[in-house]
Motif scaffolding. Structure first.
Motif, PDB file in Angstrom:
ATOM      1  N   GLN A   1       0.847  -1.189   0.000  1.00 20.41           N
ATOM      2  CA  GLN A   1       0.000   0.000   0.000  1.00 20.41           C
ATOM      3  C   GLN A   1       0.885   1.243   0.000  1.00 20.41           C
ATOM      4  O   GLN A   1       1.810   1.353   0.798  1.00 20.41           O
ATOM      5  N   LEU A   2       0.590   2.187  -0.911  1.00 16.54           N
ATOM      6  CA  LEU A   2       1.375   3.400  -1.036  1.00 16.54           C
ATOM      7  C   LEU A   2       0.828   4.428  -0.063  1.00 16.54           C
ATOM      8  O   LEU A   2      -0.303   4.893  -0.218  1.00 16.54           O
ATOM      9  N   GLN A   3       1.628   4.808   0.922  1.00 13.63           N
ATOM     10  CA  GLN A   3       1.112   5.760   1.892  1.00 13.63           C
ATOM     11  C   GLN A   3       2.224   6.427   2.690  1.00 13.63           C
ATOM     12  O   GLN A   3       3.356   5.959   2.727  1.00 13.63           O
TER      13      GLN A   3
ATOM     14  N   VAL B   1       6.602   8.383   7.851  1.00 16.12           N
ATOM     15  CA  VAL B   1       7.146   7.142   7.309  1.00 16.12           C
ATOM     16  C   VAL B   1       6.454   6.800   6.004  1.00 16.12           C
ATOM     17  O   VAL B   1       5.217   6.786   5.930  1.00 16.12           O
ATOM     18  N   ALA B   2       7.253   6.515   4.990  1.00 15.22           N
ATOM     19  CA  ALA B   2       6.722   6.140   3.682  1.00 15.22           C
ATOM     20  C   ALA B   2       6.694   4.623   3.540  1.00 15.22           C
ATOM     21  O   ALA B   2       7.615   3.933   3.978  1.00 15.22           O
ATOM     22  N   SER B   3       5.648   4.134   2.934  1.00 12.46           N
ATOM     23  CA  SER B   3       5.585   2.702   2.627  1.00 12.46           C
ATOM     24  C   SER B   3       5.070   2.515   1.214  1.00 12.46           C
ATOM     25  O   SER B   3       4.206   3.264   0.759  1.00 12.46           O
ATOM     26  N   GLY B   4       5.648   1.539   0.527  1.00 16.53           N
ATOM     27  CA  GLY B   4       5.193   1.222  -0.810  1.00 16.53           C
ATOM     28  C   GLY B   4       5.845   2.002  -1.930  1.00 16.53           C
ATOM     29  O   GLY B   4       5.556   1.743  -3.108  1.00 16.53           O
TER      30      GLY B   4
ATOM     31  N   LYS C   1      13.327   5.447   5.236  1.00 16.38           N
ATOM     32  CA  LYS C   1      12.107   5.892   4.555  1.00 16.38           C
ATOM     33  C   LYS C   1      11.299   6.825   5.448  1.00 16.38           C
ATOM     34  O   LYS C   1      10.063   6.754   5.494  1.00 16.38           O
ATOM     35  N   THR C   2      12.003   7.697   6.133  1.00 17.43           N
ATOM     36  CA  THR C   2      11.361   8.563   7.118  1.00 17.43           C
ATOM     37  C   THR C   2      11.844  10.004   6.985  1.00 17.43           C
ATOM     38  O   THR C   2      13.037  10.241   6.768  1.00 17.43           O
TER      39      THR C   2
ATOM     40  N   TYR D   1       1.565  12.072  -2.729  1.00 14.83           N
ATOM     41  CA  TYR D   1       1.068  11.385  -1.546  1.00 14.83           C
ATOM     42  C   TYR D   1       0.944  12.363  -0.383  1.00 14.83           C
ATOM     43  O   TYR D   1       1.778  13.265  -0.222  1.00 14.83           O
TER      44      TYR D   1
END
Length: 128
Positions: free
Chosen positions: A1-3, A23-26, A77-78, A117
């Motif tokens: 999931q992109l978030q 924090v980024a994910s995806g 990723k932060t 995002y």
């Protein structure tokens, strides 16, 4: 999931400090410029700070210069927003946002539609 997911908000007394995290994910954060915005009740969303993904150059809104510091750790990723000497007028929901179109912070606080995002926001309340 992109978030993007923010954390670190809370209640603090005037003059206090908080550090927000985003924090980024995806997706790979290193290819994105990251900005922080805030929105207080009844007010428009305001640009707080930006950090580019080229050489880490930063920009700040006039109301937070000298008090807030933006940084990033792409390996984690932060992105972070260190907020010192907080004032009641800093009370707002704080959002992080990421955009890939520009590798610099050009027009970072006016072209909001360019952001790919947005996080869900974290509440910061400065009160005694």
């Amino acid at each position: 999931q992109l978030q993007l997911v923010e954390s670190g908000g809370g209640l603090v007394q005037p003059g206090g400090s908080l550090r927000l995290s985003c924090v980024a994910s995806g997706f790979p954060l290193e290819y994105y410029t990251i900005s922080w915005f805030r929105q207080a009740p009844g007010k428009e969303r305001e640009g707080v700070s930006c950090i580019d993904n080229n050489n880490g150059r930063t920009k700040y809104g006039d109301s937070v210069k000298g008090r807030f510091t933006i940084s990033r750790d792409d390996a984690m990723k932060t992105a972070y927003l260190q907020m010192n000497n907080l004032k009641p007028e800093d009370t707002a929901v704080y959002y992080c946002a990421a955009r890939s179109r520009f590798s610099s912070c050009v027009n970072w606080n006016v072209q909001l539609h360019e952001y790919d995002y947005w996080g869900q926001g974290t509440q910061v309340t400065v009160s005694s």
